[in-house]
Design an enzyme around this catalytic site. Structure first.
Site, PDB file in Angstrom:
ATOM      1  N   GLY A  21     -25.559-142.154 -10.079  1.00  0.00           N
ATOM      2  CA  GLY A  21     -26.818-141.891  -9.404  1.00  0.00           C
ATOM      3  C   GLY A  21     -28.018-141.761 -10.324  1.00  0.00           C
ATOM      4  O   GLY A  21     -28.181-142.505 -11.294  1.00  0.00           O
ATOM      5  N   TYR A 148     -29.736-125.057  -1.522  1.00  0.00           N
ATOM      6  CA  TYR A 148     -30.224-126.150  -2.380  1.00  0.00           C
ATOM      7  C   TYR A 148     -31.715-125.995  -2.686  1.00  0.00           C
ATOM      8  O   TYR A 148     -32.139-126.068  -3.845  1.00  0.00           O
ATOM      9  CB  TYR A 148     -29.960-127.481  -1.688  1.00  0.00           C
ATOM     10  CG  TYR A 148     -30.363-128.699  -2.464  1.00  0.00           C
ATOM     11  CD1 TYR A 148     -29.575-129.175  -3.520  1.00  0.00           C
ATOM     12  CD2 TYR A 148     -31.517-129.407  -2.139  1.00  0.00           C
ATOM     13  CE1 TYR A 148     -29.936-130.310  -4.230  1.00  0.00           C
ATOM     14  CE2 TYR A 148     -31.881-130.537  -2.840  1.00  0.00           C
ATOM     15  CZ  TYR A 148     -31.090-130.987  -3.884  1.00  0.00           C
ATOM     16  OH  TYR A 148     -31.460-132.116  -4.580  1.00  0.00           O
ATOM     17  N   LYS A 152     -33.667-125.438  -6.345  1.00  0.00           N
ATOM     18  CA  LYS A 152     -34.644-126.403  -6.834  1.00  0.00           C
ATOM     19  C   LYS A 152     -36.004-125.752  -7.065  1.00  0.00           C
ATOM     20  O   LYS A 152     -36.745-126.139  -7.974  1.00  0.00           O
ATOM     21  CB  LYS A 152     -34.753-127.582  -5.864  1.00  0.00           C
ATOM     22  CG  LYS A 152     -33.475-128.418  -5.786  1.00  0.00           C
ATOM     23  CD  LYS A 152     -33.052-128.933  -7.159  1.00  0.00           C
ATOM     24  CE  LYS A 152     -31.840-129.837  -7.111  1.00  0.00           C
ATOM     25  NZ  LYS A 152     -31.443-130.361  -8.429  1.00  0.00           N
TER      26      LYS A 152
END
Length: 242
Positions: A21, A148, A152
């Site tokens: 990725g 998440y 972040k």
């Protein structure tokens, strides 16, 4: 390996989560620009021409051993891209403690572990470039991604705090915040869903892993030493104003 006109001079770069990725694209882009690149991943998988080192970012000893391997092979680490991350998406009321803790340990505490280890050598060299991969959801929020999005957002606070601590030693710490990026995960979405995503983005398309990789490349170059503590959106304008 091809050389370009930038001043990488074969600087040593470590990318976490570079087995696939976005991480793999960053590793390949820096490799092609003349950097000596190592990949830290849960396995030693790495793109061609990149040193693959098995590393579990949730374990301090594993992180230290991985850095020692790179230092023995290439020399001191001058560039770190803290990119490793996972998701365990679910609505808040269904989210377990394990869902929260696992994402926190990999995405935020894992970044802390590799940054702390990398900074040791950078301080001695009086040079360093650190980039963390955040997300547009750090600023916009995202239903079903409390864990998440929190990690972040935490990376931004980490970057700005470390940037203040070590800026006088020639070390910068910046953040890239990708938006909707076309990957294997998004490829499985039906055409209507992909179109609806694109319609929300001012430039009218989803991003590519190359878009993110080139932003990272810019931030790690010798010439960008006066940019630090910045959050660079790579989102086609999706998060404008945040």
């Amino acid at each position: 390996m091809s050389e370009t006109a930038n001043t990488s001079s074969g600087r040593v770069a470590v990318i976490t989560g570079a087995g696939r990725g976005i991480g793999a694209a960053i590793a390949e882009t820096l490799r092609d620009a003349g950097y000596r690149v190592a990949s830290f991943d849960i396995s030693d998988a790495a793109p061609e021409g990149v040193l693959g080192v098995a590393c579990n970012v949730t374990n301090t000893e594993s992180v230290d051993e991985a850095f020692k391997k790179v230092e023995a092979e290439y020399g001191p680490v001058e560039i770190l891209v803290a990119n490793a991350g996972i998701t365990r998406d679910t609505l808040l009321m269904r989210m377990s403690d394990e869902d929260w803790e696992k994402v926190l340990d990999v995405n935020l505490t894992g970044a802390y572990r590799v940054v702390r280890r990398a900074v040791r050598g950078m301080v001695k060299q009086r040079f360093g470039r650190i980039v963390a991969t955040s997300s547009v959801v750090a600023l916009l929020g995202s239903a079903g991604q409390v864990n998440y999005a929190s990690t972040k957002a935490g990376l931004i606070g980490m970057a700005r705090s470390v940037a203040r601590e070590v800026g006088g030693r020639g070390i910068t710490f910046n953040v890239v915040a990708p938006g909707f990026i076309q990957t294997a995960m998004t490829d499985v979405l039906d055409e209507a869903t992909q179109k609806s995503y694109a319609e929300r983005i001012p430039v009218g398309r989803m991003g590519t892993i190359a878009d993110v990789a080139h932003a990272v490349k810019f931030l790690v170059e010798d010439e960008t030493g006066y940019i630090t503590g910045a959050v660079i959106p790579v989102d086609g304008g999706l998060g404008m104003g945040h």
